[in-house]
Write an enzyme that holds these catalytic residues in place. Structure first.
Site, PDB file in Angstrom:
ATOM      1  CG  HIS A 309      -2.107   0.888   1.035  1.00  0.00           C
ATOM      2  ND1 HIS A 309      -2.061   2.235   1.259  1.00  0.00           N
ATOM      3  CD2 HIS A 309      -3.354   0.613   0.583  1.00  0.00           C
ATOM      4  CE1 HIS A 309      -3.238   2.751   0.965  1.00  0.00           C
ATOM      5  NE2 HIS A 309      -4.034   1.796   0.550  1.00  0.00           N
ATOM      6  CG  ASP A 367      -8.734  -4.246  -2.426  1.00  0.00           C
ATOM      7  OD1 ASP A 367      -9.910  -4.190  -2.065  1.00  0.00           O
ATOM      8  OD2 ASP A 367      -8.106  -3.271  -2.868  1.00  0.00           O
TER       9      ASP A 367
HETATM   10  N1  CMC Z   1       4.423  -7.425  -5.064  1.00  0.00           N
HETATM   11  C1  CMC Z   1       5.765  -7.393  -5.207  1.00  0.00           C
HETATM   12  N2  CMC Z   1       6.527  -6.299  -4.987  1.00  0.00           N
HETATM   13  C2  CMC Z   1       5.889  -5.178  -4.629  1.00  0.00           C
HETATM   14  C3  CMC Z   1       4.490  -5.125  -4.469  1.00  0.00           C
HETATM   15  C4  CMC Z   1       3.751  -6.297  -4.692  1.00  0.00           C
HETATM   16  N3  CMC Z   1       2.430  -6.301  -4.548  1.00  0.00           N
HETATM   17  N4  CMC Z   1       4.116  -3.879  -4.096  1.00  0.00           N
HETATM   18  C5  CMC Z   1       5.239  -3.162  -4.037  1.00  0.00           C
HETATM   19  N5  CMC Z   1       6.329  -3.942  -4.353  1.00  0.00           N
HETATM   20  C6  CMC Z   1       7.742  -3.546  -4.319  1.00  0.00           C
HETATM   21  C7  CMC Z   1       8.103  -2.654  -5.506  1.00  0.00           C
HETATM   22  O1  CMC Z   1       8.575  -3.417  -6.604  1.00  0.00           O
HETATM   23  C8  CMC Z   1       9.184  -1.790  -4.909  1.00  0.00           C
HETATM   24  O2  CMC Z   1      10.375  -2.531  -4.850  1.00  0.00           O
HETATM   25  P1  CMC Z   1      11.825  -1.798  -4.980  1.00  0.00           P
HETATM   26  O3  CMC Z   1      11.904  -0.849  -3.828  1.00  0.00           O
HETATM   27  O4  CMC Z   1      12.817  -2.903  -4.936  1.00  0.00           O
HETATM   28  O5  CMC Z   1      11.799  -1.102  -6.322  1.00  0.00           O
HETATM   29  C9  CMC Z   1       8.716  -1.565  -3.481  1.00  0.00           C
HETATM   30  O6  CMC Z   1       7.918  -2.720  -3.168  1.00  0.00           O
HETATM   31  C10 CMC Z   1       7.886  -0.299  -3.277  1.00  0.00           C
HETATM   32  O7  CMC Z   1       6.755  -0.382  -4.162  1.00  0.00           O
HETATM   33  P2  CMC Z   1       6.159   0.828  -4.995  1.00  0.00           P
HETATM   34  O8  CMC Z   1       5.663   0.317  -6.303  1.00  0.00           O
HETATM   35  O9  CMC Z   1       7.135   1.952  -5.002  1.00  0.00           O
HETATM   36  O10 CMC Z   1       4.941   1.238  -4.079  1.00  0.00           O
HETATM   37  P3  CMC Z   1       3.751   2.170  -4.484  1.00  0.00           P
HETATM   38  O11 CMC Z   1       3.398   2.912  -3.262  1.00  0.00           O
HETATM   39  O12 CMC Z   1       4.060   2.969  -5.713  1.00  0.00           O
HETATM   40  O13 CMC Z   1       2.594   1.148  -4.896  1.00  0.00           O
HETATM   41  C11 CMC Z   1       0.757  -0.337  -4.708  1.00  0.00           C
HETATM   42  C12 CMC Z   1       1.593   0.747  -4.015  1.00  0.00           C
HETATM   43  C13 CMC Z   1      -0.458  -0.648  -3.853  1.00  0.00           C
HETATM   44  C14 CMC Z   1       0.248   0.197  -6.079  1.00  0.00           C
HETATM   45  C15 CMC Z   1       1.638  -1.583  -4.913  1.00  0.00           C
HETATM   46  O14 CMC Z   1       2.062  -2.080  -3.662  1.00  0.00           O
HETATM   47  C16 CMC Z   1       0.921  -2.684  -5.713  1.00  0.00           C
HETATM   48  O15 CMC Z   1       0.954  -2.663  -6.939  1.00  0.00           O
HETATM   49  N6  CMC Z   1       0.254  -3.638  -4.994  1.00  0.00           N
HETATM   50  C17 CMC Z   1      -0.535  -4.651  -5.646  1.00  0.00           C
HETATM   51  C18 CMC Z   1      -1.874  -4.083  -6.056  1.00  0.00           C
HETATM   52  C19 CMC Z   1      -2.813  -3.879  -4.885  1.00  0.00           C
HETATM   53  O16 CMC Z   1      -2.977  -4.755  -4.051  1.00  0.00           O
HETATM   54  N7  CMC Z   1      -3.465  -2.708  -4.885  1.00  0.00           N
HETATM   55  C20 CMC Z   1      -4.499  -2.392  -3.872  1.00  0.00           C
HETATM   56  C21 CMC Z   1      -4.114  -1.289  -2.962  1.00  0.00           C
HETATM   57  S1  CMC Z   1      -5.205  -1.197  -1.554  1.00  0.00           S
HETATM   58  C22 CMC Z   1      -6.731  -0.757  -2.196  1.00  0.00           C
HETATM   59  C23 CMC Z   1      -6.817   0.656  -2.598  1.00  0.00           C
HETATM   60  O17 CMC Z   1      -6.583   1.541  -1.753  1.00  0.00           O
HETATM   61  O18 CMC Z   1      -7.155   0.903  -3.753  1.00  0.00           O
END
Ligand code: CMC
Length: 432
Positions: A309, A367
Site C-alpha cells: 500500500h 483487497d
Molecule cells: N508485489 C511485489 N513487490 C511489490 C508489491 C507487490 N504487490 N508492491 C510493491 N512492491 C515492491 C516494488 O517493486 C518496490 O520494490 P523496490 O523498492 O525494490 O523497487 C517496493 O515494493 C515499493 O513499491 P512501490 O511500487 O514503489 O509502491 P507504491 O506505493 O508505488 O505502490 C501499490 C503501491 C499498492 C500500487 C503496490 O504495492 C501494488 O501494486 N500492490 C498490488 C496491487 C494492490 O494490491 N493494490 C491495492 C491497494 S489497496 C486498495 C486501494 O486503496 O485501492
C-alpha cells in the site's frame, strides 16, 4: 504570539532564499505551503505520483501509515467496524458528526426513498453486450444520471449538492445489481427498502421473481463491514480524480463516473478482482515459491496482488478487521477447507516471512480478503470492484461536497516538467 513556522529554501544557482510557511494539521506531518515557490523563485515542484504532496485540506479521513491507523472524522475504524453501520458511517462522512436518532431516521428515510432508478435508464443496459465488464456499464450508467436528475446538478446550491449525494448513495446498489442481472440475463429486481442497504443489494442481485429469497444475515453483516472499511481512504486515486473533475464545476454524477473509471485499475479498486485471478493462476500451494520468486523478480511484471500500500507501511488496519470476518463467513457460509482460502492464507504466511516483503513493509491489504469474502457470498469476480464502488461512493460524495463548499476552492491545474523536443520549425514532408 506563536512563532511563525517556516522552511527556508535556497536557490544555489542565484543565491536567493525564501521562507515557505509550514501549515499544521490535527494529526500527521505538517505541510510546506509552496505556493510562493514559483512566484518567488520561478520553480515548480516535481512530485510524480504525489508522494509528498497534500493536494487539499480535508477533515474527513486520516490515515497514519506507520501506525496502521485509519480514522473517519476522528473515529478509529476498529470502533466503527464493531459498533456502527454503513449508513451511520455515511452520515458521519457527509455531515461530520455521528447522528442523533432523529437525524439518523431522516437520513435513512432519504436514502431509502431514492433507491429506484428512472425506468428509462434501464434501456441503457440493453445497449451493452451481456459480457460487458460491469465496471464499463457502471461508468456509462452513472455518468448518464445527470441527464435524468437535472434537479440536483446546480453545484453552487447546497440543497442540490445534498440531494445529489443522497441520490448517488441510494441508487448505486440498484445500478450495480442491474449490471449483474444484465450479465446473467435475468430480470432486474426492484429495490425492497425494508431489507436495509446491504440486504436490499443482496436481494436485488440474487432474488428471482419465481422463487422466494431470504437474505442471509451473515452475508448482510459481512457486506456492511466491507462497505464501512471501504467507505473512504482520503486522497486516493479515484477520490483525487473526483476532486480534479469536480474542481472544474462538473456535475456530481459525471464526477463520480470519473471516479469509477479511476477505481477500475488493478493498482487501485481492481485489486480485489486481481487477487482472485492471481490465486487462480497460482492454482496450488505447491506453486507458491515459484510465484513469490516471480513477484521479487524486477524483470517480471508479476506482483502479489492484494499486497502493499502506498500509505500503510506497517499494516492495513482494514485487513486485520476483514481477515476475522473472512474466517467467520467461511465457517458459516463456506468451507474453511476451501483450497482457495488455504492457498490465500499460505501465501500470506510465506510472504510475511520473506525478507523481500518484510524489508519493503509489504503486508496484505484490505483487497486481499474482500475478494475471498465476495467469492463465498457468490458474487462473481467481475463484480468485486463494483462492490468497492458502491461503498466508496460515500467517500467520493463527502469529499466532493467538502471541496465545493470550500471558499478557497479553485480549478485544479497541475504544472509539469517539460522534457520534450526544444522549439523547432516545421519541415515540409519532402525535406524530412
Ligand atoms: N508485489 C511485489 N513487490 C511489490 C508489491 C507487490 N504487490 N508492491 C510493491 N512492491 C515492491 C516494488 O517493486 C518496490 O520494490 P523496490 O523498492 O525494490 O523497487 C517496493 O515494493 C515499493 O513499491 P512501490 O511500487 O514503489 O509502491 P507504491 O506505493 O508505488 O505502490 C501499490 C503501491 C499498492 C500500487 C503496490 O504495492 C501494488 O501494486 N500492490 C498490488 C496491487 C494492490 O494490491 N493494490 C491495492 C491497494 S489497496 C486498495 C486501494 O486503496 O485501492
Amino acid at each position: 504570539m506563536t512563532k511563525r513556522e517556516t522552511v527556508t529554501v535556497t536557490d544555489n544557482v542565484t543565491g536567493k532564499s525564501i521562507e515557505l510557511p509550514i501549515q499544521r494539521g490535527t494529526h500527521g506531518p505538517g505541510a510546506v505551503d509552496i505556493t510562493g515557490l514559483y512566484r518567488e523563485l520561478g520553480y515548480v515542484s516535481f512530485d510524480p505520483g504525489f508522494v509528498a504532496t497534500a493536494s487539499c485540506r480535508s477533515s474527513i479521513t486520516y490515515i497514519d501509515g506507520e501506525q496502521g491507523q485509519l480514522l473517519y472524522r476522528g473515529y478509529p475504524i476498529e470502533q466503527l467496524a464493531a459498533k456502527s453501520s454503513f449508513l451511520e458511517v455515511a452520515y458521519l462522512m457527509l455531515y461530520g458528526e455521528l447522528p442523533h436518532q432523529g437525524e439518523m431516521d431522516t437520513f435513512v428515510n432519504s436514502i431509502t426513498r431514492h433507491t429506484m432508478i428512472n425506468e428509462s435508464l434501464k434501456s441503457f443496459y440493453r445497449g451493452f453486450n451481456h459480457d460487458a465488464h460491469p465496471m464499463a456499464i457502471m461508468v456509462g450508467v452513472v455518468g448518464s444520471l445527470s441527464a435524468f436528475y437535472h434537479g440536483s446538478t446546480d453545484i453552487r446550491n447546497p440543497v442540490h449538492r445534498e440531494i445529489a449525494a443522497h441520490r448517488l448513495i441510494a441508487k448505486m446498489p440498484t445500478i450495480a445489481a442491474a449490471c449483474y442481472k444484465h450479465s446473467v440475463g435475468e430480470p432486474f429486481v426492484y429495490p425492497k427498502n425494508s431489507l436495509g442497504y446491504c440486504g436490499n443489494l443482496l436481494n436485488m442481485m440474487f432474488s428471482v421473481p419465481c422463487e422466494e429469497y431470504d437474505v442471509d444475515p451473515i452475508a448482510k453483516k459481512a457486506l456492511d463491514l466491507i462497505f464501512i472499511l471501504h467507505a473512504d481512504h482520503e486522497q486516493n486515486a479515484s477520490t483525487s480524480t473526483i476532486r480534479l473533475a469536480g474542481s472544474s464545476a462538473a456535475n456530481p454524477f459525471a464526477c463520480v463516473a470519473s471516479g469509477i473509471a479511476a477505481l477500475w485499475g488493478p493498482a487501485h479498486g481492481g485489486a480485489n478482482e486481481a487477487v482472485l485471478h492471481m490465486l487462480g493462476e497460482i492454482g496450488d500451494v505447491s506453486n507458491i515459491p515459484k510465484y513469490i520468486a516471480k513477484a521479487k523478480d524486477k524483470n517480471d511484471p508479476f506482483r502479489l496482488m492484494g499486497f502493499g500500500h502506498r500509505i500503510y507501511r506497517n499494516f492495513d488496519p482494514r485487513a486485520t478487521l476483514i481477515r476475522t470476518m473472512c474466517h467467520e463467513v467461511l465457517a458459516k457460509l463456506g468451507n474453511d477447507k476451501d483450497p482457495l482460502f488455504e492457498l490465500a492464507l499460505r501465501l500470506e504466511e510465506v510472504a510475511l516471512q520473506d525478507d523481500y516483503f518484510k524489508e519493503r513493509n509489504l503486508y496484505p491489504n484490505v483487497d486481499f480478503y474482500s475478494g475471498i469474502i465476495y467469492k463465498v457470498l457468490g458474487i462473481p469476480t467481475n463484480m468485486f470492484t463494483v462492490m468497492f464502488a458502491i461503498a466508496r461512493t460515500v467517500g467520493w460524495v463527502s469529499q466532493w461536497m467538502e471541496m465545493i463548499g470550500d471558499p478557497q476552492q479553485r480549478i485544479a491545474r497541475p504544472r509539469q516538467l517539460y522534457q520534450g523536443a526544444a522549439r523547432r520549425d516545421y519541415r515540409e514532408m519532402s525535406g524530412r
